[in-house]
Design a protein around this motif. Sequence first.
Motif, mmCIF file in Angstrom:
data_model
loop_
_atom_site.group_PDB
_atom_site.id
_atom_site.type_symbol
_atom_site.label_atom_id
_atom_site.label_comp_id
_atom_site.label_asym_id
_atom_site.label_seq_id
_atom_site.Cartn_x
_atom_site.Cartn_y
_atom_site.Cartn_z
ATOM 1 N N ASP A 1 -11.044 -2.659 4.199
ATOM 2 C CA ASP A 1 -11.851 -1.443 4.285
ATOM 3 C C ASP A 1 -11.023 -0.188 4.028
ATOM 4 N N GLY A 2 -9.828 -0.375 3.484
ATOM 5 C CA GLY A 2 -8.939 0.758 3.257
ATOM 6 C C GLY A 2 -9.241 1.474 1.959
ATOM 7 N N PRO A 3 -8.448 2.501 1.672
ATOM 8 C CA PRO A 3 -8.686 3.318 0.478
ATOM 9 C C PRO A 3 -8.271 2.663 -0.830
ATOM 10 N N ILE A 4 -7.490 1.580 -0.749
ATOM 11 C CA ILE A 4 -7.012 0.909 -1.959
ATOM 12 C C ILE A 4 -7.803 -0.389 -2.160
ATOM 13 N N PRO A 5 -8.456 -0.563 -3.297
ATOM 14 C CA PRO A 5 -9.200 -1.803 -3.543
ATOM 15 C C PRO A 5 -8.313 -3.034 -3.356
ATOM 16 N N LEU A 6 -8.843 -4.026 -2.655
ATOM 17 C CA LEU A 6 -8.072 -5.239 -2.347
ATOM 18 C C LEU A 6 -8.846 -6.475 -2.790
ATOM 19 N N ILE A 7 -8.176 -7.312 -3.582
ATOM 20 C CA ILE A 7 -8.715 -8.612 -3.966
ATOM 21 C C ILE A 7 -7.865 -9.673 -3.290
ATOM 22 N N VAL A 8 -8.475 -10.485 -2.439
ATOM 23 C CA VAL A 8 -7.741 -11.524 -1.714
ATOM 24 C C VAL A 8 -8.051 -12.889 -2.321
ATOM 25 N N ILE A 9 -7.013 -13.598 -2.690
ATOM 26 C CA ILE A 9 -7.120 -14.940 -3.236
ATOM 27 C C ILE A 9 -6.633 -15.908 -2.158
ATOM 28 N N GLU A 10 -7.486 -16.857 -1.771
ATOM 29 C CA GLU A 10 -7.131 -17.777 -0.693
ATOM 30 C C GLU A 10 -7.305 -19.226 -1.148
ATOM 31 N N PRO A 11 -6.245 -19.808 -1.709
ATOM 32 C CA PRO A 11 -6.309 -21.227 -2.070
ATOM 33 C C PRO A 11 -6.500 -22.081 -0.817
ATOM 34 N N ARG A 12 -6.896 -23.305 -1.016
ATOM 35 C CA ARG A 12 -7.023 -24.264 0.089
ATOM 36 C C ARG A 12 -5.679 -24.369 0.804
ATOM 37 N N ILE A 13 -5.695 -24.236 2.121
ATOM 38 C CA ILE A 13 -4.458 -24.228 2.894
ATOM 39 C C ILE A 13 -4.404 -25.437 3.814
ATOM 40 N N GLU A 14 -3.252 -26.093 3.834
ATOM 41 C CA GLU A 14 -3.035 -27.233 4.711
ATOM 42 C C GLU A 14 -2.118 -26.851 5.861
ATOM 43 N N GLN A 15 -2.336 -27.460 7.005
ATOM 44 C CA GLN A 15 -1.437 -27.289 8.135
ATOM 45 C C GLN A 15 -0.200 -28.170 7.941
ATOM 46 N N ALA A 16 0.889 -27.757 8.583
ATOM 47 C CA ALA A 16 2.099 -28.586 8.633
ATOM 48 C C ALA A 16 2.543 -29.059 7.257
ATOM 49 N N ALA A 17 2.538 -28.150 6.279
ATOM 50 C CA ALA A 17 2.924 -28.533 4.920
ATOM 51 C C ALA A 17 4.109 -27.716 4.413
ATOM 52 N N THR A 18 4.893 -27.174 5.330
ATOM 53 C CA THR A 18 6.005 -26.299 4.951
ATOM 54 C C THR A 18 6.950 -26.939 3.949
ATOM 55 N N PHE A 19 7.226 -28.230 4.112
ATOM 56 C CA PHE A 19 8.192 -28.893 3.231
ATOM 57 C C PHE A 19 7.544 -29.963 2.345
ATOM 58 N N ALA B 1 0.820 -1.215 0.000
ATOM 59 C CA ALA B 1 0.000 0.000 0.000
ATOM 60 C C ALA B 1 0.851 1.261 0.000
ATOM 61 N N SER B 2 2.058 1.174 0.527
ATOM 62 C CA SER B 2 2.930 2.353 0.569
ATOM 63 C C SER B 2 3.322 2.831 -0.819
ATOM 64 N N PHE B 3 3.184 1.965 -1.832
ATOM 65 C CA PHE B 3 3.481 2.353 -3.208
ATOM 66 C C PHE B 3 2.267 2.993 -3.886
ATOM 67 N N ASP B 4 1.143 3.059 -3.162
ATOM 68 C CA ASP B 4 -0.067 3.707 -3.640
ATOM 69 C C ASP B 4 -0.569 3.125 -4.970
ATOM 70 N N PRO B 5 -0.760 1.808 -5.037
ATOM 71 C CA PRO B 5 -1.245 1.198 -6.286
ATOM 72 C C PRO B 5 -2.735 1.461 -6.484
ATOM 73 N N GLY B 6 -3.205 1.202 -7.687
ATOM 74 C CA GLY B 6 -4.630 1.347 -7.958
ATOM 75 C C GLY B 6 -5.429 0.202 -7.387
ATOM 76 N N VAL B 7 -4.847 -0.997 -7.408
ATOM 77 C CA VAL B 7 -5.481 -2.206 -6.877
ATOM 78 C C VAL B 7 -4.389 -3.092 -6.286
ATOM 79 N N MET B 8 -4.708 -3.765 -5.178
ATOM 80 C CA MET B 8 -3.814 -4.782 -4.626
ATOM 81 C C MET B 8 -4.465 -6.149 -4.810
ATOM 82 N N VAL B 9 -3.709 -7.084 -5.370
ATOM 83 C CA VAL B 9 -4.162 -8.472 -5.485
ATOM 84 C C VAL B 9 -3.269 -9.296 -4.580
ATOM 85 N N ALA B 10 -3.843 -9.846 -3.515
ATOM 86 C CA ALA B 10 -3.064 -10.576 -2.521
ATOM 87 C C ALA B 10 -3.397 -12.056 -2.558
ATOM 88 N N VAL B 11 -2.361 -12.888 -2.586
ATOM 89 C CA VAL B 11 -2.548 -14.337 -2.573
ATOM 90 C C VAL B 11 -2.046 -14.860 -1.232
#
Length: 290
Positions: free
Chosen positions: A232-250, A177-187
Amino acid sequence: MSRTGVAVVLSGGGAKAAAHVGAMKALDERGVKPDRYVATSMGAVVAACFASGMPYEEVLKRMLLLSRRDVARMSPSLVFGPYADSLLRLGVLRRGIGQLVTARRFTELTVPLTVTAVDVDTGDLVLFGDGGDVEVPLIDALTASCALPVFYPPLTLRGRRLADGGLRAVLPLEVAASFDPGVMVAVRVGPSFAAVPSEGGDSGPPLLQAHNRAMRTMMAAQTDRDIATWADGPIPLIVIEPRIEQAATFAVRRAITYVEDGYRAAAAALEHSPYSTRLTGEVSGAAPGS
């Protein structure tokens, strides 16, 4: 000043960062061209691949060729028992990252990239690349950003001991957000309270399991808070949340499954977000895989 451009924010998440590859494929098919990447840990590694201009097929190929031994081998310091500095070898992780990322300097990237890490002595968030130190070798910055405590020791750069950027922000929305983008897409592929148990469940000594559960709890709460703040901030945010597993670091053997999860989640998020048309002006409603 009017906000412009698309900032893609990729979270940490270990092997689950393969989902970022699928998400980027879905974005590309719909004509979404990131103007910058802001990422941490393994999300930063994936971002570096795409920011260098590497096509999806090549990123996927390199990801699938990576084995667990390419990033995780026991540290010789384990002979010292509780006085060991880490469980795994940082040099092995660094070489594994080098197998995925072809660029060696931030100046070689075709799209601006900001990588986050944390100074373990001060707790400060440290930025590399765009908006931060661009002189540090790219692979070193990525290694520092992935150096999750207990598993890996900190990496010393510029006289600072640096560790995984997820210690401060698994999903670095505030930095983006500090770069002041038009839209943020977060995965988001890092810890989540909605995560399902992995195939093998938690493994390892009970003390390590307790550490992992504590880290997951703190990081999940931190990420939920950050998303709520920027939703709820001033920059539109699209959040992408794939299925997440626990204990899958490696769990690198499940990379293709995570890639597919990322693709489906991104396609669904773009289809249903009210901000999708701001990404290109005319985001396609094409079906996944079309």
